[in-house]
Enzyme design. Structure first.
Site, PDB file in Angstrom:
ATOM      1  CG  ASP A 120     -78.436  15.093 -75.337  1.00 22.28           C
ATOM      2  OD1 ASP A 120     -77.305  15.723 -75.601  1.00 22.28           O
ATOM      3  OD2 ASP A 120     -79.365  15.556 -74.435  1.00 22.28           O
ATOM      4  N   GLY A 206     -76.353  15.839 -68.558  1.00 23.68           N
ATOM      5  CA  GLY A 206     -74.974  15.107 -68.764  1.00 23.68           C
ATOM      6  C   GLY A 206     -74.427  14.297 -67.882  1.00 23.68           C
TER       7      GLY A 206
END
Ligand SMILES: *[C@@H]1O[C@H](CO)[C@@H](O)[C@H](O)[C@H]1NC(C)=O
Ligand SMILES: *[C@@H]1O[C@H](CO)[C@@H](O)[C@H](O)[C@H]1NC(C)=O
Length: 258
Positions: A120, A206
């Site tokens: 990811d 993130g």
């Protein structure tokens, strides 16, 4: 993640749902953290929707003057041309003089598996290089495959916020966390905060996990909901992707683009 966009994974969907149901003020920011000293984390980036100043939806980290590392799920449902990358921010709702704003030139993925939440990570090339300053600086990458032992003390951080719900986390929050191995997987670094309810939350995705000054993780997902006191938080293990990151920097450099 803007509320009009489909949440990228079942785990994150359940986080959003939990927040919708509880409507708990403060639940959308890093849970149980503290305000960071302004600009003390100069590598920290905010991803925002272009036409909506302050519409933070994910974090990111400056790894090179022209590149921000974030989570692949952050841009799974959002076209890169709609994204604004903001560096040098403390309050993401304000126009601070320290801020530098960018658009996305191109993005690079590395075998992202959304279903299993593997790999990811996403590398964003900015439309121009950042001006490095006291409030904008690159982070140090780990060695390829460098281990992060159980018990390592790290720092998680973010502006985590969910759409228009709740008072937003306007200023950067940070939280001391401990690396754990229970329930974790080789592709992840996992963290836990013992004895209290604290952890990353929706909108922190993130952003970086910083251990001894080095980025060792990218916020990926939580299980069931934020700060359960039961499950660890999951980060993409950055040390697996250092050779890949460097190969892209080289490739882009070789093509004559800064
Ligand atoms: C960097 O500084 C130069 C000169 O002051 C300016 O023209 C440019 O727009 C700045 N770049 C960014 C990304 O802010
Ligand atoms: C958080 O970690 C830093 C080192 O990274 C340490 O100096 C500080 O005392 C810790 N704070 C708390 C509240 O544990």
């Amino acid at each position: 993640m803007a509320p009009s966009h489909r949440p990228p994974s079942p785990a994150l969907a359940s986080v959003l749902l939990a927040l919708l149901l509880s409507g708990a003020a403060g639940a959308a920011e890093i849970v149980g953290g503290r305000e960071a000293q302004p600009h003390s984390r100069p590598y920290m980036a905010s991803l925002q929707m272009r036409r909506d100043l302050g519409s933070h939806f994910c974090g990111g980290t400056l790894v090179h003057p022209s590149f921000v590392l974030t989570a692949a799920h952050c841009l799974q449902d959002i076209p890169p041309r709609l994204v604004n990358v903001v560096l040098g921010a403390h309050n993401v709702r304000a126009r601070e003089p320290s801020q530098q704003h960018f658009s996305v030139a191109q993005v690079f993925q590395n075998s992202y598996d959304a279903e299993n939440k593997l790999n990811d990570v996403l590398l964003i090339q900015l439309n121009r290089p950042a001006n490095l300053s006291a409030s904008v600086a690159t982070v140090q990458l780990p060695q390829q495959d460098q281990p992060v032992p159980h018990g390592t003390q790290c720092l998680a951080m973010g502006w985590g916020r969910v759409g228009t719900l709740d008072p937003p986390a306007q200023v950067l929050q940070e939280l001391n966390v401990t690396v754990v191995t229970f329930l974790c997987r080789p592709h992840n670094v996992c963290t836990f905060v013992p004895r209290r309810s604290a952890g990353i939350c929706f909108g922190d995705s993130g952003g970086p996990l910083i251990c001894d000054g080095v980025i060792q993780g990218v916020d990926s997902f939580v299980i069931r909901e934020c700060a359960t006191r039961q499950f660890p938080d999951f980060f993409a293990r950055v040390a697996l992707y250092v050779d890949w990151i460097r190969s892209i920097l080289r490739r882009v450099g070789a093509e004559g683009r800064p």
